[in-house]
Scaffold this motif. Sequence first.
Motif, short mmCIF file in Angstrom:
data_model
loop_
_atom_site.label_atom_id
_atom_site.label_comp_id
_atom_site.label_asym_id
_atom_site.label_seq_id
_atom_site.Cartn_x
_atom_site.Cartn_y
_atom_site.Cartn_z
N LEU A 1 6.58 2.13 0.40
CA LEU A 1 5.68 1.00 0.20
C LEU A 1 5.62 0.13 1.46
O LEU A 1 6.65 -0.23 2.02
CB LEU A 1 6.14 0.16 -0.98
CG LEU A 1 6.22 0.88 -2.34
CD1 LEU A 1 6.79 -0.06 -3.39
CD2 LEU A 1 4.85 1.39 -2.76
N VAL A 2 4.42 -0.21 1.87
CA VAL A 2 4.21 -1.01 3.08
C VAL A 2 3.36 -2.23 2.72
O VAL A 2 2.36 -2.09 2.01
CB VAL A 2 3.50 -0.19 4.18
CG1 VAL A 2 3.24 -1.05 5.41
CG2 VAL A 2 4.32 1.03 4.54
N PRO A 3 3.73 -3.43 3.19
CA PRO A 3 2.91 -4.61 2.91
C PRO A 3 1.48 -4.40 3.38
O PRO A 3 1.25 -3.96 4.51
CB PRO A 3 3.60 -5.72 3.71
CG PRO A 3 5.02 -5.27 3.85
CD PRO A 3 4.95 -3.77 3.97
N ASN A 4 0.53 -4.70 2.51
CA ASN A 4 -0.89 -4.59 2.88
C ASN A 4 -1.33 -5.96 3.40
O ASN A 4 -1.84 -6.80 2.64
CB ASN A 4 -1.73 -4.17 1.68
CG ASN A 4 -3.14 -3.77 2.09
OD1 ASN A 4 -3.67 -4.27 3.08
ND2 ASN A 4 -3.74 -2.85 1.36
N LEU A 5 -1.13 -6.17 4.68
CA LEU A 5 -1.39 -7.48 5.28
C LEU A 5 -2.88 -7.82 5.28
O LEU A 5 -3.25 -8.99 5.16
CB LEU A 5 -0.83 -7.52 6.70
CG LEU A 5 0.68 -7.31 6.82
CD1 LEU A 5 1.12 -7.38 8.28
CD2 LEU A 5 1.44 -8.34 6.00
N ILE B 1 0.84 -1.19 0.00
CA ILE B 1 0.00 0.00 0.00
C ILE B 1 0.87 1.25 0.00
O ILE B 1 1.95 1.27 0.59
CB ILE B 1 -0.96 -0.01 1.22
CG1 ILE B 1 -2.01 1.09 1.10
CG2 ILE B 1 -0.19 0.08 2.53
CD1 ILE B 1 -3.14 0.95 2.10
N THR B 2 0.42 2.27 -0.71
CA THR B 2 1.16 3.53 -0.82
C THR B 2 0.60 4.53 0.19
O THR B 2 -0.47 4.32 0.76
CB THR B 2 1.01 4.11 -2.24
OG1 THR B 2 -0.37 4.48 -2.43
CG2 THR B 2 1.41 3.10 -3.30
N GLU C 1 0.41 -4.52 -6.76
CA GLU C 1 1.29 -5.68 -6.70
C GLU C 1 2.72 -5.18 -6.55
O GLU C 1 3.15 -4.30 -7.30
CB GLU C 1 1.14 -6.52 -7.97
CG GLU C 1 2.00 -7.77 -8.00
CD GLU C 1 1.63 -8.76 -6.91
OE1 GLU C 1 2.56 -9.42 -6.39
OE2 GLU C 1 0.45 -8.86 -6.56
N ARG C 2 3.45 -5.73 -5.58
CA ARG C 2 4.77 -5.20 -5.25
C ARG C 2 5.70 -5.13 -6.47
O ARG C 2 6.28 -4.09 -6.77
CB ARG C 2 5.44 -6.04 -4.16
CG ARG C 2 6.81 -5.51 -3.75
CD ARG C 2 7.55 -6.51 -2.88
NE ARG C 2 6.90 -6.73 -1.60
CZ ARG C 2 7.10 -5.97 -0.53
NH1 ARG C 2 7.94 -4.94 -0.58
NH2 ARG C 2 6.48 -6.24 0.60
N ALA C 3 5.87 -6.26 -7.16
CA ALA C 3 6.80 -6.30 -8.29
C ALA C 3 6.41 -5.30 -9.37
O ALA C 3 7.27 -4.68 -10.00
CB ALA C 3 6.86 -7.72 -8.86
N VAL C 4 5.11 -5.12 -9.57
CA VAL C 4 4.63 -4.23 -10.63
C VAL C 4 4.90 -2.77 -10.29
O VAL C 4 5.38 -2.00 -11.13
CB VAL C 4 3.12 -4.45 -10.86
CG1 VAL C 4 2.57 -3.42 -11.85
CG2 VAL C 4 2.86 -5.85 -11.38
N ILE C 5 4.61 -2.36 -9.05
CA ILE C 5 4.84 -0.96 -8.67
C ILE C 5 6.34 -0.67 -8.59
O ILE C 5 6.79 0.44 -8.93
CB ILE C 5 4.13 -0.61 -7.34
CG1 ILE C 5 4.16 0.90 -7.10
CG2 ILE C 5 4.71 -1.37 -6.18
CD1 ILE C 5 3.40 1.72 -8.10
N LEU C 6 7.14 -1.65 -8.19
CA LEU C 6 8.60 -1.45 -8.15
C LEU C 6 9.13 -1.24 -9.57
O LEU C 6 10.01 -0.39 -9.79
CB LEU C 6 9.29 -2.64 -7.49
CG LEU C 6 9.13 -2.76 -5.97
CD1 LEU C 6 9.80 -4.04 -5.47
CD2 LEU C 6 9.73 -1.55 -5.25
N GLU C 7 8.61 -2.01 -10.51
CA GLU C 7 9.04 -1.85 -11.90
C GLU C 7 8.63 -0.48 -12.43
O GLU C 7 9.39 0.18 -13.15
CB GLU C 7 8.43 -2.95 -12.77
CG GLU C 7 8.90 -2.90 -14.22
CD GLU C 7 8.34 -4.05 -15.04
OE1 GLU C 7 8.89 -4.31 -16.13
OE2 GLU C 7 7.36 -4.67 -14.60
N HIS C 8 7.44 -0.03 -12.06
CA HIS C 8 6.97 1.29 -12.48
C HIS C 8 7.89 2.38 -11.93
O HIS C 8 8.29 3.30 -12.67
CB HIS C 8 5.54 1.52 -11.98
CG HIS C 8 5.08 2.95 -12.09
ND1 HIS C 8 4.57 3.49 -13.24
CD2 HIS C 8 5.10 3.96 -11.17
CE1 HIS C 8 4.28 4.77 -13.04
NE2 HIS C 8 4.59 5.07 -11.79
#
Length: 278
Positions: free
Chosen positions: A254-258, A219-220, A227-234
Motif C-alpha cells: 500500500l502506497v499513500p495516494n498523495l 493505492i494498491t 481508505e487506509r484503515a478500511v483496506i488494512l482491516e480487510h
Amino acid sequence: MGPNAAAAEQAEKLRINGNTYFKKDRFGAAIDAYTEAITLCPNVPIYWTNRALCHLKRNDWERVEEDSRKAIQLDSNSVKAHYMLGLALLQRKESAKGIKELEKALDLGRGANPKGYMVEEIWQELAKAKYHEWERSSSKRSWELQSLKEACESALKEKHFLEFSQMEGFVDDPTTSHSEQLEALEVVFNIAAEADTPTEVPDYLCCRITLDIFHDPVITPSGLTYERAVILEHLQKVGKFDPITREPLDQSQLVPNLAIKEAVQAFLDKHGWAYKVD
C-alpha cells in the motif's frame, strides 16, 4: 534500588491505580493517583495525558489545556496531548488554534497507528470543527451576498424607473431590457453561491468500500485507491487480497495516494459542507 528507581516504580504503581479508578469512572480518585505519580516523576508525559483525560471527562477544560500543554512540552509527538488540547481550545471558541492542534494530532496518529481507533475519532472531531467553521463562514457569505443582491436589484429598479420616465411617449419599451438584467443578476449570484451549496462528492474522491470521502487514501499495485484503515482491516480480517480485483495484496504494497489526498483537501477547502459527518 536507588531513590530515583524507587520513585519511578512507585509512580508506575500509582499510574496503574489511576487507570483502575478511571475504568470505574472514579475520575477524582484517578486524578489524585496521577497527581501523586506526577509529583514523584514530573517528566513522564503519559501521567499528564492520563490526568488530562480525567479532567476532560469532568468537562474541566482549563485543566485539560494545562495538562495537555505540559505533556506536549515533554513529548511534542504525543497524539493524545495534541488531540485533547485541540478539544480544549475548541471549547474556548478558539477554532483556528483548536483545528490546528487536531490536524497535528491526526498527522501524528496516522504515522503512529493508521488503523487505530484514535485516528478515526480525531478525524470525526476535526471534521465537525471544520464543518461548524464552514457553517459560520457560509452564513456570513450568504447574508453578504443577499444584501449585495438586494442592493443591485434596487439600483436596477431605480435605473429602470428613470429610463421609463425619460422614454415615456416613445415607441421603445425598456421593460424587456430590465427583465433581462434582473435575470442576468440572478444567474451571477447563483454562481457565486454554488460553492456553499451542498451537492454530491465526486466518486473519485470517495472510498470504493465505505463510499465516504477519503481521509487517508492509499493505492494498491492494481491502481485502485482505498481508505487506509478500511483496506488494512480487510487484509487483517478477510484476507490478503484486493477486495475488488481479488489479486493478492499485502500491507507493505500500500502506497499513500498523495494526488487524491491533495484533490480531497482542495475539494474540502472549497466545499466545507463536505466535512459533515453522520
